[in-house]
Design an enzyme around this catalytic site. Structure first.
Site, PDB file in Angstrom:
ATOM      1  N   HIS A 128      17.738  58.122  33.199  1.00 15.35           N
ATOM      2  CA  HIS A 128      17.530  56.935  34.017  1.00 15.35           C
ATOM      3  C   HIS A 128      17.637  57.341  35.482  1.00 15.35           C
ATOM      4  CE1 HIS A 128      21.988  56.975  33.217  1.00 15.35           C
ATOM      5  NE2 HIS A 128      21.942  57.021  34.532  1.00 15.35           N
TER       6      HIS A 128
HETATM    7  C1  T46 Z   1      24.746  58.170  35.751  1.00 17.16           C
HETATM    8  C2  T46 Z   1      25.156  59.289  34.879  1.00 17.16           C
HETATM    9  C3  T46 Z   1      25.514  60.524  35.645  1.00 17.16           C
HETATM   10  C4  T46 Z   1      30.347  50.960  31.979  1.00 17.16           C
HETATM   11  O1  T46 Z   1      30.775  49.988  31.335  1.00 17.16           O
HETATM   12  N1  T46 Z   1      30.761  51.148  33.281  1.00 17.16           N
HETATM   13  C5  T46 Z   1      30.325  52.200  34.018  1.00 17.16           C
HETATM   14  O2  T46 Z   1      30.717  52.325  35.184  1.00 17.16           O
HETATM   15  C6  T46 Z   1      29.406  53.134  33.418  1.00 17.16           C
HETATM   16  C7  T46 Z   1      28.894  54.319  34.226  1.00 17.16           C
HETATM   17  C8  T46 Z   1      29.018  52.931  32.131  1.00 17.16           C
HETATM   18  N2  T46 Z   1      29.475  51.870  31.427  1.00 17.16           N
HETATM   19  C9  T46 Z   1      29.061  51.715  30.025  1.00 17.16           C
HETATM   20  C10 T46 Z   1      27.588  51.428  29.812  1.00 17.16           C
HETATM   21  C11 T46 Z   1      27.321  52.031  28.458  1.00 17.16           C
HETATM   22  O3  T46 Z   1      27.652  51.104  27.455  1.00 17.16           O
HETATM   23  O4  T46 Z   1      29.317  52.943  29.357  1.00 17.16           O
HETATM   24  C12 T46 Z   1      28.324  53.186  28.362  1.00 17.16           C
HETATM   25  C13 T46 Z   1      27.681  54.555  28.585  1.00 17.16           C
HETATM   26  O5  T46 Z   1      26.941  54.544  29.811  1.00 17.16           O
HETATM   27  P1  T46 Z   1      25.556  55.309  29.984  1.00 17.16           P
HETATM   28  O6  T46 Z   1      24.802  55.294  28.711  1.00 17.16           O
HETATM   29  O7  T46 Z   1      24.856  54.720  31.179  1.00 17.16           O
HETATM   30  O8  T46 Z   1      26.050  56.790  30.295  1.00 17.16           O
HETATM   31  P2  T46 Z   1      25.196  58.035  30.811  1.00 17.16           P
HETATM   32  O9  T46 Z   1      26.049  59.221  30.627  1.00 17.16           O
HETATM   33  O10 T46 Z   1      23.834  58.064  30.224  1.00 17.16           O
HETATM   34  O11 T46 Z   1      24.991  57.773  32.407  1.00 17.16           O
HETATM   35  C14 T46 Z   1      26.116  57.752  33.268  1.00 17.16           C
HETATM   36  C15 T46 Z   1      26.008  56.607  34.267  1.00 17.16           C
HETATM   37  O12 T46 Z   1      25.805  55.369  33.570  1.00 17.16           O
HETATM   38  C16 T46 Z   1      24.883  56.789  35.248  1.00 17.16           C
HETATM   39  O13 T46 Z   1      25.035  55.878  36.308  1.00 17.16           O
HETATM   40  O14 T46 Z   1      24.162  58.385  36.803  1.00 17.16           O
HETATM   41  O15 T46 Z   1      26.231  58.973  33.988  1.00 17.16           O
END
Ligand code: T46
Length: 136
Positions: free
Chosen positions: A50
């Site tokens: 993303h």
């Molecule tokens: C990014 C990369 C480097 C939350 O509830 N609060 C938060 O602050 C974050 C970051 C995530 N979440 C929840 C949303 C999802 O249910 O945690 C779960 C996993 O998040 P996500 O699938 O977005 O994780 P990544 O590793 O794909 O991405 C993350 C960050 O979301 C993103 O901003 O730049 O790490």
């Protein structure tokens, strides 16, 4: 690549080990509003896929290693994070894919805004169109 930068942090060492401090306005070029950790990523698992419309972040791999594949809509580059003395700055409109996590990888991410799911651009085709359109 514009809107990305590999930052180098100072490490203060003595006989007890090392300490690296990150402060807004010196090491971190934005007001930090949120911190999150990514850990326990199993071998072969990739994350990210993303971009953010309006978020700045610095990612620091404080243990282990991982790769960030970055895309600005025109070109891609891969950054390897494997040191607590390095941070990857990512500004708005940078697509990221995190790969090659070591089993001991702990990624600490400092963010300029509170969590906002509406700030995510999760479709690569849409991202490339937006990024290329912004340059015209
Ligand atoms: C990014 C990369 C480097 C939350 O509830 N609060 C938060 O602050 C974050 C970051 C995530 N979440 C929840 C949303 C999802 O249910 O945690 C779960 C996993 O998040 P996500 O699938 O977005 O994780 P990544 O590793 O794909 O991405 C993350 C960050 O979301 C993103 O901003 O730049 O790490």
């Amino acid at each position: 690549m514009k809107n990305t930068q590999l930052l180098t942090f100072n490490a203060i060492g003595d006989e007890r080990g090392w300490l690296t401090a990150l402060q807004t306005g010196s090491e971190i070029p934005f007001d930090v509003k949120r911190v999150y950790f990514i850990y326990g990523t199993q071998p072969g698992i990739d994350r990210g896929f993303h971009a953010h419309a309006d978020l700045e972040q610095v990612a620091v791999c404080v243990a282990g290693s991982c790769h960030f594949v970055l895309d600005n809509g025109f070109e891609r580059k891969t950054v390897v994070l494997n040191s607590p003395q390095q941070g990857l700055y990512m500004g708005p409109m940078i697509w990221r894919e995190m790969t090659q996590f070591s089993t001991d990888c702990v990624l600490v991410v400092l963010a300029s805004k509170l969590y906002d799911p509406d700030d995510y651009i999760r479709d690569l085709t849409e991202f490339v169109a937006l990024a290329q359109g912004a340059q015209q």
